[in-house]
Design a protein around this motif. Sequence first.
Motif, short mmCIF file in Angstrom:
data_model
loop_
_atom_site.label_atom_id
_atom_site.label_comp_id
_atom_site.label_asym_id
_atom_site.label_seq_id
_atom_site.Cartn_x
_atom_site.Cartn_y
_atom_site.Cartn_z
N ALA A 336 0.83 -1.21 0.00
CA ALA A 336 0.00 0.00 0.00
C ALA A 336 0.86 1.26 0.00
O ALA A 336 0.63 2.19 -0.77
N THR A 338 3.91 1.60 -1.06
CA THR A 338 4.60 1.72 -2.34
C THR A 338 3.69 2.35 -3.39
O THR A 338 4.10 3.25 -4.13
N MET A 339 2.45 1.85 -3.47
CA MET A 339 1.51 2.40 -4.44
C MET A 339 1.29 3.89 -4.20
O MET A 339 1.27 4.69 -5.13
N VAL A 340 1.10 4.24 -2.94
CA VAL A 340 0.78 5.64 -2.61
C VAL A 340 2.00 6.54 -2.84
O VAL A 340 1.88 7.63 -3.40
N ARG A 342 4.50 6.06 -4.89
CA ARG A 342 4.74 6.20 -6.33
C ARG A 342 3.71 7.15 -6.95
O ARG A 342 4.05 7.97 -7.78
N ALA A 343 2.46 7.01 -6.51
CA ALA A 343 1.42 7.90 -7.05
C ALA A 343 1.73 9.36 -6.70
O ALA A 343 1.54 10.25 -7.52
N ILE B 260 9.79 -0.63 -8.97
CA ILE B 260 9.40 -0.26 -7.61
C ILE B 260 8.24 -1.15 -7.14
O ILE B 260 8.24 -1.66 -6.03
N GLU B 261 7.26 -1.35 -8.03
CA GLU B 261 6.09 -2.15 -7.63
C GLU B 261 6.45 -3.61 -7.43
O GLU B 261 6.04 -4.23 -6.46
N ALA B 264 7.90 -4.38 -4.19
CA ALA B 264 7.00 -4.41 -3.04
C ALA B 264 6.03 -5.59 -3.14
O ALA B 264 5.04 -5.64 -2.41
N ILE B 266 4.14 -6.49 -5.83
CA ILE B 266 2.93 -6.20 -6.59
C ILE B 266 3.17 -6.73 -7.99
O ILE B 266 4.13 -6.33 -8.65
N TYR B 275 -3.43 6.02 -9.76
CA TYR B 275 -3.75 5.17 -8.62
C TYR B 275 -5.23 5.26 -8.24
O TYR B 275 -5.90 4.24 -8.09
N ARG B 287 -2.18 -7.58 -6.03
CA ARG B 287 -1.54 -7.69 -4.72
C ARG B 287 -1.73 -9.06 -4.06
O ARG B 287 -0.89 -9.49 -3.28
#
Lengths: 463, 463
Positions: A336, A338-340, A342-343, B260-261, B264, B266, B275, B287
């Motif tokens: 979570a 990482t997603m945030v 990166r966004a 990056i994803e 983590a 993903i 996002y 995920r």
Amino acid sequence: MAEELANILNKAEEAVHQRNLDQVRQFCQDLHPPDLASLYEELDPESRTFLSDSLGVEIFTDVLAEIPDTLVEDALDHFEPDEQREILESIPDDDRVDILQDVSDKKRDNYLELLGDEKQDSTRSLLRYGEETAGGRMTTQIGKVLAQMTVKEAIDHLRTELESTETLARIYVIDQSGKLIGKIRLRDLAFNPWDTPIRELLTDEEHTILATADQEEAANMLARYDMLVVPVVDESDRLLGVITADDAIEILAEESTEDIEKGAGISGDASEQTYLNTEIATHFKRRFGWLFALALLAIASGVVMIRFEHVLTNVYLLSLFLPMVVAAGGNTGGQASTMVIRAMALGELDPEDTARVAWKEFRLGAGLGSLLGLCIAVIAAFIVPAFHPEVPRDFSFITFGAAVGIAVAAQVTTSTVIGALLPIGARRIKLDPAVIAAPAITTLVDASGMVIYFIVASFMLGL
Amino acid sequence: MAEELANILNKAEEAVHQRNLDQVRQFCQDLHPPDLASLYEELDPESRTFLSDSLGVEIFTDVLAEIPDTLVEDALDHFEPDEQREILESIPDDDRVDILQDVSDKKRDNYLELLGDEKQDSTRSLLRYGEETAGGRMTTQIGKVLAQMTVKEAIDHLRTELESTETLARIYVIDQSGKLIGKIRLRDLAFNPWDTPIRELLTDEEHTILATADQEEAANMLARYDMLVVPVVDESDRLLGVITADDAIEILAEESTEDIEKGAGISGDASEQTYLNTEIATHFKRRFGWLFALALLAIASGVVMIRFEHVLTNVYLLSLFLPMVVAAGGNTGGQASTMVIRAMALGELDPEDTARVAWKEFRLGAGLGSLLGLCIAVIAAFIVPAFHPEVPRDFSFITFGAAVGIAVAAQVTTSTVIGALLPIGARRIKLDPAVIAAPAITTLVDASGMVIYFIVASFMLGL
């Protein structure tokens, strides 16, 4: 790196070690400045000196702009003052500024004194901008024409400046005071009658960047609008220089590396040297701080274990799923965050979106946690009994499975929301969100996961 | 995103929701295609249709190239066939190919049939290249001249193609068979006598990329050599198109996001949607897989805890440092793997460097582990006793501290080496190194850390 290139680099390195001047020159002929810089970096100090001597001042000038910043001072030091002047005079001004930013204050003044008055002034004024600003990154050697010129006058004007101009992809039109009033393309000059006034050909430049803005902002602008060049201006809209797409590539790569490293608990600026050429002491310094801080934080989880000793020792079988419950929180929290992060790095999220992010990740966490909890509950209730583990009398594996499953669901849900919100919170208090990434979140939800697991288990199993 | 832009976007969005055509057109006038694409993405399906109608075919054509791939099919669907033809005919060929790669096979054939013969053929031949290859990414609308032309002939030739040419930053020189033999700059045409043969002006193009090569290779080449354009050729060295620096920026950003994803845990390709606009189901799918796999793997740590029950129940105080020892391994392993994966992504490491990496990380791990172990040993031996924890008779806190410290040192050293070597090993067996990143390594060294801790403790404390 292509095989052929690696091959030539190896041969050149061998030739340097054998101090074979002819061979070094022969192999280096086929290498470009960035390749020669890689070769230079690989060598020991004495071999570096040999290589720079072999290449000569003229070629080494181009190489100098490409070598890692930590090696610049030594590289320049080795030359005589008149050679240093030759290097610094002939290098493009943005590279000269980069180089001068990499040396000590005292050396910088000495080097500046070597330059002619005009170059010295322009370099000093560029040095005022921070290394990571648009002004600190721009090149000032660009094509500029006045609005009142004709095509013929513009061509003549540019011809005299041709040698010192890095790109003519865009030619900027300025007024007498230096204010940017538009742009033309070289093709407009090439394909129009010579008496056409420039004023009739120019188009508006809709995107500019302030010299004091962060270099990342400039790079993002180039990326978003598919531009090859963006003009850099001062507060009065006077044209100072440009940032080109190849600068933007470098800036974005540096920023990505920084974010990735911060996300893994590695502090400080990334070295411009390659991983293998960076000294162990540098790696050590960048890693130990977080490692130590997180170790102290992790003792909190230990305190939780001590507090719940009676639960664990009563039904020791609970320890079979303890690491899993804890780890699942770290993993989902890491996803979570990482997603945030990166966004946010891509400019997709603003702090005002906090509620939407929280609601989204709550539903995601609840969904992921429920499904995972169900799977684990089935394992705990129906597969674990087959191994005949030691359990108290009257122990119900169904209740045990339900407890483990509920703990997993609760841990995954809370960890997902924590993982998503912490980076946003960090940015709200002006911290770099990338710092609050996986390792910090993992350590935090380790402790909360244990609390959740022990409370759910002791309640449901009546411990 | 700049505040002013966000402001206009908000107003435009409101106008769309109110179905106020005049206001929509007024606000959208100030927006560029990438901004309009952001706006489009934010809207519900019906509002999207209203927006595309309001903008009209001509403007929407430019917007279409910028919207996320998952929305392309619906966006096109909504137009009449003759409007679809107009859109597809007028869009640059690389964008047309991108769009056709985003729609279903059946639709793709229908759309291709709409195109004129020439465009249809060239589009079909571009579609043969994979979406992530240099050929799939290049633009074919470039300036090309023949070596036997004069400057005058070249200018006349380019003038007729001016409209359909994306960049004249580089003009390529080809022979009769289409083979690339060099390049000239537009300035060479603008500033030379009209009867000069092109052959005398051309310089070698030293960097080219094969159409079948990975797009990342092309981007890295542009980045390394600070180029604005790289020519794409086929096996016979025939010039097919170019990749420009703004393509490279996009490619590198996509690859960074992917790395990056993956790091983590993903899985799958990153969505082109932001996002917040990505559906929950998509996030869920990307995920859950790793979360589940890692949860199963984490049960191994639970099995270790069960096996060493006698150690923990004998001296329950050991549980105070258990989470810390385990976490320190995950943290240091994550740091090491991040450094190595990034170095590989930047092309700094080859599999032959394995021994150097192992030796470097072994020394680093031993150094970090010893220092951390010493700090923790001091805490265990001298601070913990102050809290009067429950311990067996004759318990030595000094021995306890030594045991904890040694376990920390051993765990950090092994985890650092494991973290560094696993990604290299993954690449050796042709797996993507980014997949074997922090979460997988953390889960793995969780188990090994427990084994180390329990063995060291039971040996030193005689349990």
